[in-house]
Design an enzyme around this catalytic site. Sequence first.
Site, mmCIF file in Angstrom:
data_model
loop_
_atom_site.group_PDB
_atom_site.id
_atom_site.type_symbol
_atom_site.label_atom_id
_atom_site.label_comp_id
_atom_site.label_asym_id
_atom_site.label_seq_id
_atom_site.Cartn_x
_atom_site.Cartn_y
_atom_site.Cartn_z
ATOM 1 N N LEU A 109 0.814 -1.222 0.000
ATOM 2 C CA LEU A 109 0.000 0.000 0.000
ATOM 3 C C LEU A 109 0.848 1.273 0.000
ATOM 4 O O LEU A 109 1.964 1.294 0.526
ATOM 5 C CB LEU A 109 -0.995 -0.012 1.158
ATOM 6 N N HIS A 110 0.330 2.314 -0.609
ATOM 7 C CA HIS A 110 1.078 3.568 -0.727
ATOM 8 C C HIS A 110 0.144 4.747 -0.949
ATOM 9 O O HIS A 110 -0.835 4.651 -1.663
ATOM 10 C CB HIS A 110 2.081 3.479 -1.891
ATOM 11 N N TYR A 111 0.474 5.847 -0.308
ATOM 12 C CA TYR A 111 -0.223 7.114 -0.539
ATOM 13 C C TYR A 111 0.422 7.835 -1.714
ATOM 14 O O TYR A 111 1.641 7.813 -1.864
ATOM 15 C CB TYR A 111 -0.071 8.051 0.669
#
Length: 179
Positions: free
Chosen positions: A128-130
């Site tokens: 996951l990554h912003y």
Amino acid sequence: MREERWPLERDVLFRPDRLKYVRRVIKDEACVFCKTREMGVALESLCLYQSSHSMIILNKFPYNSGHVLVLPQRHVGEMLDLSMEEYTDLHVTLRKAVEAVTKVYSPGGLNLGMNLGAVAGAGIPAHLHYHVVPRWAGDLNFFPLVAETKTVIENLETSFERLLTYLKPALARENERTS
Ligand SMILES: [Zn+2]
């Protein structure tokens, strides 16, 4: 190279605890973000900052100049799988990324977003990554051909240098704290 790191089948058969290692190796081989974590802060990895559980990297395919990604160091695809400590550290790091992008680029606004899961549009759903995307009035036009101005995105080396210069003191403090 790949063979060298690959655990021997014998090890797995006689030492079931090695299975965990096999799974980790498979994940690391496949995940570009895990590879980035291993390479550390460098232009080659585009990694700008590492805290105890998180990192900031420059997006290799930016929508705009200064487009960075903020993500946990651990290979996790579900936000709910993060420990509270990892979750907190991720958001402290997100704040740092917003600060760096704001100070360095003075954008008119920012898009912050996370696509969780492939159906939600995540390009790399397993880690996951912003996204932190600086925005200016009139940029990223849906019809660039008819727009009067077209977004010019600076090269990655320039973005990296500018953001790293800003983040360097914080990175040094972080390294001191964790060493
Ligand atoms: Zn990963």
